[in-house]
Design an enzyme around this catalytic site. Structure first.
Site, PDB file in Angstrom:
ATOM      1  N   CYS A 172       0.808  -1.220   0.000  1.00 16.14           N
ATOM      2  CA  CYS A 172       0.000   0.000   0.000  1.00 16.14           C
ATOM      3  C   CYS A 172       0.841   1.270   0.000  1.00 16.14           C
ATOM      4  O   CYS A 172       0.296   2.363  -0.182  1.00 16.14           O
ATOM      5  CB  CYS A 172      -0.939   0.001   1.199  1.00 16.14           C
ATOM      6  SG  CYS A 172      -1.899  -1.507   1.346  1.00 16.14           S
ATOM      7  N   HIS A 313      -3.037   7.948   5.801  1.00 14.44           N
ATOM      8  CA  HIS A 313      -3.285   6.621   5.231  1.00 14.44           C
ATOM      9  C   HIS A 313      -4.710   6.200   5.590  1.00 14.44           C
ATOM     10  O   HIS A 313      -5.434   5.705   4.741  1.00 14.44           O
ATOM     11  CB  HIS A 313      -2.255   5.633   5.777  1.00 14.44           C
ATOM     12  CG  HIS A 313      -2.265   4.316   5.092  1.00 14.44           C
ATOM     13  ND1 HIS A 313      -2.155   4.176   3.729  1.00 14.44           N
ATOM     14  CD2 HIS A 313      -2.378   3.048   5.588  1.00 14.44           C
ATOM     15  CE1 HIS A 313      -2.190   2.895   3.405  1.00 14.44           C
ATOM     16  NE2 HIS A 313      -2.336   2.182   4.522  1.00 14.44           N
ATOM     17  N   GLU A 324      -1.646   5.411  13.464  1.00 11.67           N
ATOM     18  CA  GLU A 324      -1.281   6.570  12.658  1.00 11.67           C
ATOM     19  C   GLU A 324      -1.452   7.861  13.452  1.00 11.67           C
ATOM     20  O   GLU A 324      -0.671   8.808  13.288  1.00 11.67           O
ATOM     21  CB  GLU A 324      -2.116   6.614  11.377  1.00 11.67           C
ATOM     22  CG  GLU A 324      -1.605   7.615  10.368  1.00 11.67           C
ATOM     23  CD  GLU A 324      -2.249   7.502   9.010  1.00 11.67           C
ATOM     24  OE1 GLU A 324      -1.715   8.114   8.066  1.00 11.67           O
ATOM     25  OE2 GLU A 324      -3.290   6.821   8.876  1.00 11.67           O
ATOM     26  N   LYS A 345     -10.138   7.926   2.043  1.00  8.99           N
ATOM     27  CA  LYS A 345     -10.516   6.537   1.752  1.00  8.99           C
ATOM     28  C   LYS A 345     -11.976   6.249   2.098  1.00  8.99           C
ATOM     29  O   LYS A 345     -12.521   5.244   1.646  1.00  8.99           O
ATOM     30  CB  LYS A 345      -9.585   5.576   2.478  1.00  8.99           C
ATOM     31  CG  LYS A 345      -8.169   5.541   1.890  1.00  8.99           C
ATOM     32  CD  LYS A 345      -7.299   4.514   2.592  1.00  8.99           C
ATOM     33  CE  LYS A 345      -5.937   4.376   1.924  1.00  8.99           C
ATOM     34  NZ  LYS A 345      -5.068   5.542   2.123  1.00  8.99           N
ATOM     35  N   HIS A 350      -9.788   1.966  -0.220  1.00 11.58           N
ATOM     36  CA  HIS A 350      -8.332   1.817  -0.159  1.00 11.58           C
ATOM     37  C   HIS A 350      -7.864   1.226  -1.480  1.00 11.58           C
ATOM     38  O   HIS A 350      -8.065   0.050  -1.769  1.00 11.58           O
ATOM     39  CB  HIS A 350      -7.952   0.905   1.006  1.00 11.58           C
ATOM     40  CG  HIS A 350      -6.476   0.818   1.240  1.00 11.58           C
ATOM     41  ND1 HIS A 350      -5.547   1.470   0.453  1.00 11.58           N
ATOM     42  CD2 HIS A 350      -5.761   0.162   2.191  1.00 11.58           C
ATOM     43  CE1 HIS A 350      -4.332   1.211   0.900  1.00 11.58           C
ATOM     44  NE2 HIS A 350      -4.437   0.420   1.954  1.00 11.58           N
ATOM     45  N   PHE A 409       1.628  -3.320   4.060  1.00 12.08           N
ATOM     46  CA  PHE A 409       1.970  -4.624   4.617  1.00 12.08           C
ATOM     47  C   PHE A 409       3.485  -4.849   4.463  1.00 12.08           C
ATOM     48  O   PHE A 409       4.074  -4.497   3.440  1.00 12.08           O
ATOM     49  CB  PHE A 409       1.234  -5.736   3.867  1.00 12.08           C
ATOM     50  CG  PHE A 409      -0.187  -5.953   4.309  1.00 12.08           C
ATOM     51  CD1 PHE A 409      -0.795  -5.145   5.243  1.00 12.08           C
ATOM     52  CD2 PHE A 409      -0.925  -7.001   3.774  1.00 12.08           C
ATOM     53  CE1 PHE A 409      -2.109  -5.364   5.652  1.00 12.08           C
ATOM     54  CE2 PHE A 409      -2.235  -7.242   4.164  1.00 12.08           C
ATOM     55  CZ  PHE A 409      -2.831  -6.409   5.109  1.00 12.08           C
TER      56      PHE A 409
END
Length: 422
Positions: A172, A313, A324, A345, A350, A409
């Protein structure tokens, strides 16, 4: 002194708009592009929603014969790239081979594309043919369509670029990391122009099934899909996958000025780090992401308080959002409470590797038009997420500098900093 790098073109294909201005209008409106999945039968799935790009016709941008030889993630990237090159004034006329070569030195024009997954629909279809009928019934172009680098390869062939054509595969964070690598290519003098951003098309049974088994996707609101992605909300239960592509044309300042280009913004800095913690979860301390922010600010020679807007994010997952929030408090100190932070998002889902490119464009549009995109569906704020997330409705104000962060990830963290060009 570092060479200044500027943005001269933008192109976007997304669930809330398939050109820059439609996308910008949707951001201001707080429009959701999340709906029921239409591209495959979800009968056996717990997850039935996604942010699909509706009514996408690749032949508006790509020769029909060429489009048949591309996976969807490549088609999305090629279409967004064509838009960006037109915006930058770098799209050439059709040549004898039917191509539209870039109007700049091809040898000094590069590509850095972010992609996380590649052509999953090709993998799924070919695996089924292999298991059902044997290898001789597989599609002959299975391998070149499925591998992540083929977006960069096809774009190079379409537009005749002959500089480096790289692919970042950092999950991502890939779209953001691609912009960082492109920044370095121009600063080093290896390239004058770089086509960069991210692309993803992973709304397939194979991908949805895999993320579903990880318990990463939202399942509670499949009957009200526009409410399912809820970054920083206490009632969130996972992310909603999206697809699309966001592409930026980056140039050295001197190259852009020499040709009289319109300049949208300056890409001022980039920072990348690894958590070295867990394959799917971010380091809950927030230190890894915070260091990426600090590195990006240092690279831009900027102080934390110079950032007015941070595009988070903000995945709408139980672990990401409070982590975050900690990350931003560590990186920005007291200023974390003063700047505006939002996750878009909730609107487009996402988009995996495409997120970095799409959200970089969001930052540039926010600076251009002086608005803070809303975090929609933020109805019941998580007490652990206590920053100013611009809940539900757009707000307006001057933005001179903005940053965008992506966490992937594997513990990949990437952050880019943009500022108004002066």
């Amino acid at each position: 002194m570092k060479k200044k790098v500027v943005v001269t073109g933008m192109g976007i294909i997304s669930p809330i708009g398939s050109n820059v201005e439609d996308f910008c209008a949707a951001l201001k409106e707080g429009k959701s592009g999340i709906g029921q999945i239409t591209c495959f039968d979800t009968t056996d799935f717990d997850v039935t929603i996604a942010g699909e790009v509706k009514d996408f016709d690749p032949t508006l941008w790509i020769d029909k014969k060429d489009a048949r030889k591309m996976a969807r993630f490549t088609q999305l990237a090629a279409a967004a790239t064509a838009q960006a090159l037109i915006d930058a004034g770098l799209m050439g006329e059709v040549d004898a081979e039917g191509k539209r070569p870039v109007k700049c030195n091809a040898e000094k024009t590069g590509i850095v594309m972010g992609n996380g997954i590649g052509g999953f629909e090709v993998v799924q279809e070919s695996m089924k043919k292999l298991f059902d009928n044997g290898p001789k019934r597989m599609f002959p172009l299975t391998v070149p369509l499925m591998i992540p680098n083929e977006a960069a390869g096809n774009i190079s062939m379409m537009f005749g670029t002959k500089g480096p054509a790289y692919t970042q595969v950092t999950a991502c964070a890939a779209g953001t990391d691609a912009l960082g690598q492109a920044l370095d290519l121009i600063r080093s003098g290896r390239c004058d122009v770089v086509i960069s951003g991210g692309t993803e098309a992973a709304i397939t049974g194979f991908a949805i099934g895999g993320f579903q088994m990880l318990k990463a996707l939202s399942t509670k609101r499949c009957n009200e899909p526009t409410k399912a992605s809820r970054p920083f909300d206490a009632d969130r239960d996972g992310f909603v996958i999206g697809e699309g592509s966001g592409i930026l044309i980056l140039e050295s300042e001197e190259h852009a000025k020499a040709r009289g280009a319109k300049i949208h913004a300056e890409l001022a800095g980039y920072g990348g780090t690894a958590d070295a913690f867990h394959i799917t979860s971010p380091d809950p301390s927030g230190n890894g992401g915070a260091n990426a922010v600090k590195n990006a600010l240092a690279d831009a020679d900027m102080k934390p308080e110079e950032i007015q807007y941070y595009n988070a994010h903000g995945t709408s997952t139980e672990i990401n959002d409070p982590t975050e929030t900690k990350m931003l408090k560590i990186a920005f100190g007291d200023h974390a409470y003063k700047m505006k932070v939002s996750s878009t998002k909730g609107m487009h889902g996402h988009c995996i590797a495409a997120a970095g490119g799409i959200e970089a464009i969001t930052c540039i549009l926010a600076m251009r038009d002086g608005f803070y995109p809303p975090t929609i569906n933020l109805d019941n704020p998580d007490p652990e997420c206590d920053l100013d997330y611009v809940p539900n409705k757009v707000q307006y104000g001057e933005i001179n500098a903005a940053a965008s962060g992506s966490l992937g990830f594997g513990g990949h963290n990437g952050v880019v900093v943009f500022r108004k060009y002066k």
